[in-house]
Design an enzyme around this catalytic site. Sequence first.
Site, PDB file in Angstrom:
ATOM      1  N   LYS A  53     123.596 -19.196  39.721  1.00 26.17           N
ATOM      2  CA  LYS A  53     123.222 -18.995  41.218  1.00 26.17           C
ATOM      3  C   LYS A  53     122.934 -17.561  41.249  1.00 26.17           C
ATOM      4  O   LYS A  53     122.818 -16.879  40.298  1.00 26.17           O
ATOM      5  CB  LYS A  53     124.825 -19.164  41.873  1.00 26.17           C
ATOM      6  CG  LYS A  53     125.651 -18.190  41.250  1.00 26.17           C
ATOM      7  CD  LYS A  53     126.708 -18.293  42.296  1.00 26.17           C
ATOM      8  CE  LYS A  53     128.009 -17.203  41.832  1.00 26.17           C
ATOM      9  NZ  LYS A  53     129.216 -17.391  42.708  1.00 26.17           N
ATOM     10  N   LEU A  65     128.315 -26.364  51.956  1.00 27.32           N
ATOM     11  CA  LEU A  65     127.714 -27.591  52.298  1.00 27.32           C
ATOM     12  C   LEU A  65     126.145 -27.351  52.109  1.00 27.32           C
ATOM     13  O   LEU A  65     125.424 -28.045  52.855  1.00 27.32           O
ATOM     14  CB  LEU A  65     128.003 -27.940  53.832  1.00 27.32           C
ATOM     15  CG  LEU A  65     129.284 -28.865  54.139  1.00 27.32           C
ATOM     16  CD1 LEU A  65     129.416 -29.029  55.572  1.00 27.32           C
ATOM     17  CD2 LEU A  65     129.384 -29.857  53.133  1.00 27.32           C
ATOM     18  N   LYS A 115     133.153 -27.536  34.108  1.00 32.93           N
ATOM     19  CA  LYS A 115     134.295 -27.695  32.945  1.00 32.93           C
ATOM     20  C   LYS A 115     135.559 -27.715  33.577  1.00 32.93           C
ATOM     21  O   LYS A 115     136.458 -28.582  33.189  1.00 32.93           O
ATOM     22  CB  LYS A 115     134.070 -26.636  32.017  1.00 32.93           C
ATOM     23  CG  LYS A 115     134.466 -25.264  32.371  1.00 32.93           C
ATOM     24  CD  LYS A 115     135.974 -24.673  31.871  1.00 32.93           C
ATOM     25  CE  LYS A 115     135.991 -23.223  32.328  1.00 32.93           C
ATOM     26  NZ  LYS A 115     137.564 -22.990  32.462  1.00 32.93           N
ATOM     27  N   LYS A 161     131.040  -5.629  22.855  1.00 32.54           N
ATOM     28  CA  LYS A 161     131.318  -5.487  24.329  1.00 32.54           C
ATOM     29  C   LYS A 161     132.381  -4.591  24.580  1.00 32.54           C
ATOM     30  O   LYS A 161     132.011  -3.626  25.594  1.00 32.54           O
ATOM     31  CB  LYS A 161     131.934  -7.008  24.590  1.00 32.54           C
ATOM     32  CG  LYS A 161     131.976  -7.356  25.965  1.00 32.54           C
ATOM     33  CD  LYS A 161     132.905  -8.524  26.284  1.00 32.54           C
ATOM     34  CE  LYS A 161     132.014  -9.892  26.003  1.00 32.54           C
ATOM     35  NZ  LYS A 161     132.844 -11.083  26.126  1.00 32.54           N
ATOM     36  N   GLY A 192     126.798 -25.357  38.973  1.00 32.75           N
ATOM     37  CA  GLY A 192     126.771 -25.288  37.543  1.00 32.75           C
ATOM     38  C   GLY A 192     127.660 -24.301  37.287  1.00 32.75           C
ATOM     39  O   GLY A 192     128.518 -23.799  37.814  1.00 32.75           O
ATOM     40  N   CYS A 235     132.712 -22.524  35.458  1.00 30.75           N
ATOM     41  CA  CYS A 235     133.730 -22.723  36.069  1.00 30.75           C
ATOM     42  C   CYS A 235     133.866 -24.098  36.709  1.00 30.75           C
ATOM     43  O   CYS A 235     134.587 -25.199  35.950  1.00 30.75           O
ATOM     44  CB  CYS A 235     134.322 -22.009  37.159  1.00 30.75           C
ATOM     45  SG  CYS A 235     134.789 -20.220  36.383  1.00 30.75           S
TER      46      CYS A 235
HETATM   47  C1  UDX Z   1     133.793 -20.589  41.276  1.00 34.38           C
HETATM   48  C2  UDX Z   1     134.706 -20.692  42.469  1.00 34.38           C
HETATM   49  O1  UDX Z   1     134.188 -20.480  43.788  1.00 34.38           O
HETATM   50  C3  UDX Z   1     135.798 -19.315  42.135  1.00 34.38           C
HETATM   51  O2  UDX Z   1     136.631 -19.488  43.310  1.00 34.38           O
HETATM   52  C4  UDX Z   1     136.439 -19.655  40.841  1.00 34.38           C
HETATM   53  O3  UDX Z   1     137.296 -18.785  40.659  1.00 34.38           O
HETATM   54  C5  UDX Z   1     135.406 -19.774  39.980  1.00 34.38           C
HETATM   55  O4  UDX Z   1     134.321 -20.966  39.992  1.00 34.38           O
HETATM   56  P1  UDX Z   1     131.614 -19.364  40.715  1.00 34.38           P
HETATM   57  O5  UDX Z   1     131.302 -20.406  39.434  1.00 34.38           O
HETATM   58  O6  UDX Z   1     131.443 -17.893  40.435  1.00 34.38           O
HETATM   59  O7  UDX Z   1     132.714 -19.328  41.306  1.00 34.38           O
HETATM   60  O8  UDX Z   1     130.366 -19.779  41.834  1.00 34.38           O
HETATM   61  P2  UDX Z   1     130.514 -20.638  43.211  1.00 34.38           P
HETATM   62  O9  UDX Z   1     129.983 -19.615  44.245  1.00 34.38           O
HETATM   63  O10 UDX Z   1     131.634 -21.299  43.456  1.00 34.38           O
HETATM   64  O11 UDX Z   1     129.160 -21.633  42.990  1.00 34.38           O
HETATM   65  C6  UDX Z   1     129.445 -22.484  41.967  1.00 34.38           C
HETATM   66  C7  UDX Z   1     127.914 -23.457  42.025  1.00 34.38           C
HETATM   67  O12 UDX Z   1     127.887 -24.388  43.279  1.00 34.38           O
HETATM   68  C8  UDX Z   1     126.652 -22.790  42.028  1.00 34.38           C
HETATM   69  O13 UDX Z   1     126.021 -23.249  41.006  1.00 34.38           O
HETATM   70  C9  UDX Z   1     126.200 -22.849  43.511  1.00 34.38           C
HETATM   71  O14 UDX Z   1     124.657 -22.801  43.376  1.00 34.38           O
HETATM   72  C10 UDX Z   1     126.577 -24.140  43.482  1.00 34.38           C
HETATM   73  N1  UDX Z   1     126.741 -24.429  45.196  1.00 34.38           N
HETATM   74  C11 UDX Z   1     127.502 -23.387  46.054  1.00 34.38           C
HETATM   75  C12 UDX Z   1     125.925 -25.210  45.796  1.00 34.38           C
HETATM   76  O15 UDX Z   1     125.312 -26.205  45.209  1.00 34.38           O
HETATM   77  N2  UDX Z   1     126.016 -25.528  47.332  1.00 34.38           N
HETATM   78  C13 UDX Z   1     126.922 -24.710  47.969  1.00 34.38           C
HETATM   79  O16 UDX Z   1     126.946 -25.055  49.291  1.00 34.38           O
HETATM   80  C14 UDX Z   1     127.848 -23.622  47.208  1.00 34.38           C
END
Ligand code: UDX
Length: 455
Positions: free
Chosen positions: A343, A270, A283, A48, A277, A280
């Site tokens: 995502k 929403l 877990k 890395k 998933g 973050c």
């Molecule tokens: C998240 C928090 O948003 C962030 O503030 C924190 O620091 C770390 O965790 P991240 O894990 O990068 O960030 O992704 P996020 O954009 O929050 O999406 C999380 C999951 O929720 C994804 O799997 C996404 O597909 C899902 N999601 C998000 C939904 O199913 N519906 C939604 O409306 C929004």
Amino acid sequence: MFSQRSRAATVRGMRMTVIGCGYLGAVHAACMAELGHEVIGIDVDPEKVAALQAARAPFFEPGLPELLERTMATGRLRFTTDMAEAAGSAVHFVCVGTPQKRGEFAADMKYVDSAVDALLEHVGAGELVVGKSTVPVGTAARLAAKVAVREPGAALAWNPEFLREGHAVEDTLTPDRLVYGVEGGAETERGRSAKALLDEVYATPLKRGTPLIVTDYQTAELVKVAANSFLATKISFINAMAELCEKVNADVTQLADAIGHDDRIGRKFLNAGLGFGGGCLPKDIRAFMARAGELGADQTLTFLREVDSINMRRRIRMVDLAREVCDGSLIGKRVAVLGAAFKPLSDDIRDSPALNVAAQIRLQGGDVVLTDPAALDNARKSVPDISFAETVEDTVRGADVVLLLTEWKQYRDLEPAAISGLVKEKRILDGRNALDPARWRAAGWTYRALGRPRA
Ligand code: UDX
């Protein structure tokens, strides 16, 4: 005594260390250099470090390659595996992971503890150790005691990070808020000095008016897990509505639009579908429940168990739906899966709903072919017994059913006509409510989605 005067003098930027160069640390290091600081990124993984030192991003994150190139060219950013190089930095950020423990809900703190122990060998008086990792409440106070024993002239602060993968660079350079947890909530001399150092780190966003909350350690730690729990709850709430919509043939996307117009509710987060998933949200809510139990407040967070269950049920429902449209059996059926990342705009497959569904379909006898614009290599390593294809065309050829599981823009924009001639059966399952049902149905496809009317 910890005081600003004794730290390494800086004219423009400060000299700082970033320990842990994963999704959080690598972006943080590059962004701190972009803000004018002199930054040393430290990681135990030589591969890395070699990639980063060659200005190559070791993972997919939009804007990071350009940022690395630009900041490394200034000479203000470099990477090493040698912790001794932390010596002399004014501020040391701890950005290592806190994954879920195997077989338990609690967070595994071994990386944080070993990083801090190794760092403390090199921390001097007047320097500040800043935790950014998501940790169980109480961790900062525990680590502050370690700092005090090793170097009474140093201090510790907790500065949670809210970046979203895929938007990590903009979220770090222009955060929507900054939170500092400092000793005594800045009521003590040590707390005030820690705040002053962090103000210097974040001088640029603060000048732009970024809201700042200065608080104690435990509140700062709770802010992060509370925010992620709220986001997870919002997603599971709309997914629970989707379950009900399926029972009565209602449309959860219109329901979300309608309730989202109420600005007390808001439309963001929403989007019903396969659920959350990543490294973050899943877990973090589990570790929060485990910590609440340890604190004797287990009932307080039992609702998060339900949030987790609703979320996991969506994956099962998706597999059931695939079986249903394939006439009751997945055995030998060719299943085309669009998406592996948890995502869009990410190559991260940690707890990816898409990959989980693909693996379950494989277990039920489906012949799965999967594609993803960024996460294909990671997916290959994680689920070896499915097939992979580089293009949408190669993925859907001969398919009995097509599943859209990660809503990358190129999949949202897919024209039914572009793949109608390739598939065996014109059946599409929209796991992210990302497609226009009318367009697909008009082209002769069976369109099904989570929480949307059957026809
Ligand atoms: C998240 C928090 O948003 C962030 O503030 C924190 O620091 C770390 O965790 P991240 O894990 O990068 O960030 O992704 P996020 O954009 O929050 O999406 C999380 C999951 O929720 C994804 O799997 C996404 O597909 C899902 N999601 C998000 C939904 O199913 N519906 C939604 O409306 C929004």
